[in-house]
Design a protein around this motif. Structure first.
Motif, PDB file in Angstrom:
ATOM      1  N   ASP A 133       0.108   4.128   8.648  1.00  0.00           N
ATOM      2  CA  ASP A 133      -0.872   3.303   7.932  1.00  0.00           C
ATOM      3  C   ASP A 133      -0.198   2.131   7.228  1.00  0.00           C
ATOM      4  O   ASP A 133      -0.712   1.010   7.252  1.00  0.00           O
ATOM      5  CB  ASP A 133      -1.645   4.145   6.903  1.00  0.00           C
ATOM      6  CG  ASP A 133      -2.666   5.068   7.548  1.00  0.00           C
ATOM      7  OD1 ASP A 133      -3.009   4.850   8.737  1.00  0.00           O
ATOM      8  OD2 ASP A 133      -3.116   6.005   6.864  1.00  0.00           O
ATOM      9  N   LYS A 134       0.950   2.388   6.605  1.00  0.00           N
ATOM     10  CA  LYS A 134       1.672   1.312   5.915  1.00  0.00           C
ATOM     11  C   LYS A 134       2.186   0.281   6.914  1.00  0.00           C
ATOM     12  O   LYS A 134       2.131  -0.927   6.644  1.00  0.00           O
ATOM     13  CB  LYS A 134       2.825   1.884   5.080  1.00  0.00           C
ATOM     14  CG  LYS A 134       3.462   0.873   4.164  1.00  0.00           C
ATOM     15  CD  LYS A 134       2.462   0.380   3.101  1.00  0.00           C
ATOM     16  CE  LYS A 134       3.110  -0.536   2.101  1.00  0.00           C
ATOM     17  NZ  LYS A 134       2.194  -0.930   1.031  1.00  0.00           N
ATOM     18  N   ASN A 140       0.773  -0.558   9.680  1.00  0.00           N
ATOM     19  CA  ASN A 140      -0.385  -1.372  10.039  1.00  0.00           C
ATOM     20  C   ASN A 140      -0.712  -2.404   8.962  1.00  0.00           C
ATOM     21  O   ASN A 140      -1.042  -3.553   9.274  1.00  0.00           O
ATOM     22  CB  ASN A 140      -1.601  -0.489  10.321  1.00  0.00           C
ATOM     23  CG  ASN A 140      -1.441   0.313  11.594  1.00  0.00           C
ATOM     24  OD1 ASN A 140      -0.745  -0.107  12.526  1.00  0.00           O
ATOM     25  ND2 ASN A 140      -2.066   1.473  11.646  1.00  0.00           N
ATOM     26  N   GLU A 141      -0.618  -2.013   7.705  1.00  0.00           N
ATOM     27  CA  GLU A 141      -0.851  -2.952   6.607  1.00  0.00           C
ATOM     28  C   GLU A 141       0.189  -4.080   6.620  1.00  0.00           C
ATOM     29  O   GLU A 141      -0.147  -5.246   6.418  1.00  0.00           O
ATOM     30  CB  GLU A 141      -0.782  -2.235   5.258  1.00  0.00           C
ATOM     31  CG  GLU A 141      -1.925  -1.306   4.981  1.00  0.00           C
ATOM     32  CD  GLU A 141      -1.780  -0.593   3.647  1.00  0.00           C
ATOM     33  OE1 GLU A 141      -0.801  -0.855   2.901  1.00  0.00           O
ATOM     34  OE2 GLU A 141      -2.655   0.236   3.336  1.00  0.00           O
TER      35      GLU A 141
END
Length: 133
Positions: free
Chosen positions: A33-34, A36-37
């Motif tokens: 997720d990080k 992707n951010e």
């Protein structure tokens, strides 16, 4: 460790930039997720350089340097555009719907620090520092 790659100032290069960031991030202890951010934030910053710095001209270039410290990764986007000020990188306080508002907010949300470094009278280095974990 440091990864450095130069890209032309063409929006079609954004896909290659995103791939470069993903590959580099897999060497760091970031969650998916990080990652992707981070990809979104770096993509937004590079798109801004292409759009506002080079005015959509594909005759320029930008360099992306990705390195790490003990507890963080550094993403440095380097251009040779006219120098900008920190005020131009400040997200609007009230209206996220105004042009530029959402992208800058995203960059500041993802990175612990965002630093503009004017470079030798011409060009800008935008440094995004993102902590691990």
């Amino acid at each position: 460790m440091s990864n450095i790659k130069t890209f032309s100032s063409c929006t079609s290069e954004l896909k290659n930039i995103r791939g470069f960031v993903v590959d580099a991030c897999h060497d760091f202890p970031f969650s998916e997720d990080k990652v992707n951010e981070i990809v979104l934030a770096v993509d937004e910053a590079c798109a801004n350089v292409i759009r506002h710095g080079y005015h959509m001209s594909n005759k320029g270039c930008l360099e992306l340097e990705i390195s790490s410290g003990d507890d963080h990764a550094l993403f440095v986007i380097k251009d040779v555009c006219s120098q900008i000020t920190g005020k131009q990188l400040t997200p609007p306080e009230n209206d996220l719907c105004e042009p530029g508002g959402l992208g800058l907010c995203l960059i500041y949300h993802v990175a612990e620090t965002v630093r503009l470094i004017p470079h030798n009278g011409k060009g800008n280095w935008l440094e995004l520092m993102i902590k691990f974990g």
